[in-house]
Write a protein that holds these residues in place. Sequence first.
Motif, PDB file in Angstrom:
ATOM      1  N   LEU A 247       0.826  -1.205   0.000  1.00 35.42           N
ATOM      2  CA  LEU A 247       0.000   0.000   0.000  1.00 35.42           C
ATOM      3  C   LEU A 247       0.862   1.257   0.000  1.00 35.42           C
ATOM      4  N   GLN A 254      -4.463   2.646  -2.434  1.00 34.18           N
ATOM      5  CA  GLN A 254      -5.033   3.212  -1.209  1.00 34.18           C
ATOM      6  C   GLN A 254      -6.320   3.961  -1.519  1.00 34.18           C
ATOM      7  N   LEU A 359      -5.723   3.427   6.728  1.00 32.75           N
ATOM      8  CA  LEU A 359      -6.323   4.208   5.643  1.00 32.75           C
ATOM      9  C   LEU A 359      -7.157   5.356   6.182  1.00 32.75           C
TER      10      LEU A 359
END
Length: 393
Positions: A247, A254, A359
């Motif tokens: 990521l 993302q 995130l």
Amino acid sequence: MPDNSPREVLPHFDPHDPGLSPERAYATYAQLRRHCPVSHGERHGGYWSIARYADVRDAATDHMTYSSTGGVYLPPVSGSRFPPIDHDPPEHAGFRELIAPLTSGAAAKTMEPAVRAIAERLVDGFTGRGRAELAAELATPLPLEVITRLYDLGPEDTEEIRGYSEEFLTHASGSRGPEIIDRVCRYWVGLFADRRENPREDFLTGLVEANRELGATDDELANMMFILTYAGHDSTALGLGNTLLYLAEHPDVQQRLLDEPKLIPSMIDEILRHETPLHWFPRQLTADTCLHGQQMKAGERVLLLFASANRDPEVFDPADEIVIDRRPNRHLAFGAGIHTCPGMALAKLEIRTAVQVVLERIPGFRVDGDVERTDPLEGGGRHLGVRRLPVTW
């Protein structure tokens, strides 16, 4: 007249090759799948390796022929056996039943609020800095805290477990491996004695009480706790680290996950396939077996190359690329058959929760510095993942 022509040198996989790296391992696997799907190595007492998906899956699900009683290390690091992974039926079922309160899907679901709270606390500890080292500050401590929470152990025990796991990772392939295992098992035997003397409402108390019916010795239980704890947090840390690295290198992914959060579980499965945390596990043949023209004898050791199986282009197309919405994805990162990883549900929960929190809290994080991959000799030559992951946002 003697034949002096050069003989073909067939490829083989050596898990203890000092030059092993993720790139070299996967290049070797590709050679084996194409040219030598069943290969033989002379070192470490001699062993076979199986590289193709169908063969690895078939062997993993055939415990009658490919027995686990020979141990999980090549060469062996201890004279002890580690239940349940070193046992076949009927003994295997009894030990799996003992750990069921920790490893069932229902048990993982009850842990979800605690896992979320731990992940949020860890991530909130560095969000204000603008940078972090995600392996040391999230990927390693999260599964360790989760598993010691399951055991209802305190901070001092958490540090004890972290210390011996790191020590074993470094020395499992060397002469100190057995000494470390013996010392750790004495630690667990001491905890069993304490729970008998001072019972609590915790897993360890339940374990010693449930064991009255099974009748395992304290040494057997201690070996079980060693492998359960060690594997339960280190393999999850490797899987989480690999996911976070991917990521950090792909901000577009993302954003896609933020837009389509339902893709997070399939993305995690794909990283586990593509960057398998534990590359191989051994079996021991109980009968003479012929596979792809290779005659293997009863008693010989066989490495099931799960990481190679997970890159087999006959099953995964494209195999060497990450497709975050890959369906179906029948990867073998958690094994197959009766020895499928008992902590699979909890491991997936931990990785998914950590990804969600990262995130939410630090979107757009990216690599900022040198990434350190695992030493190829860690964990007995099978652990390939991420040990240092500096990021900024």
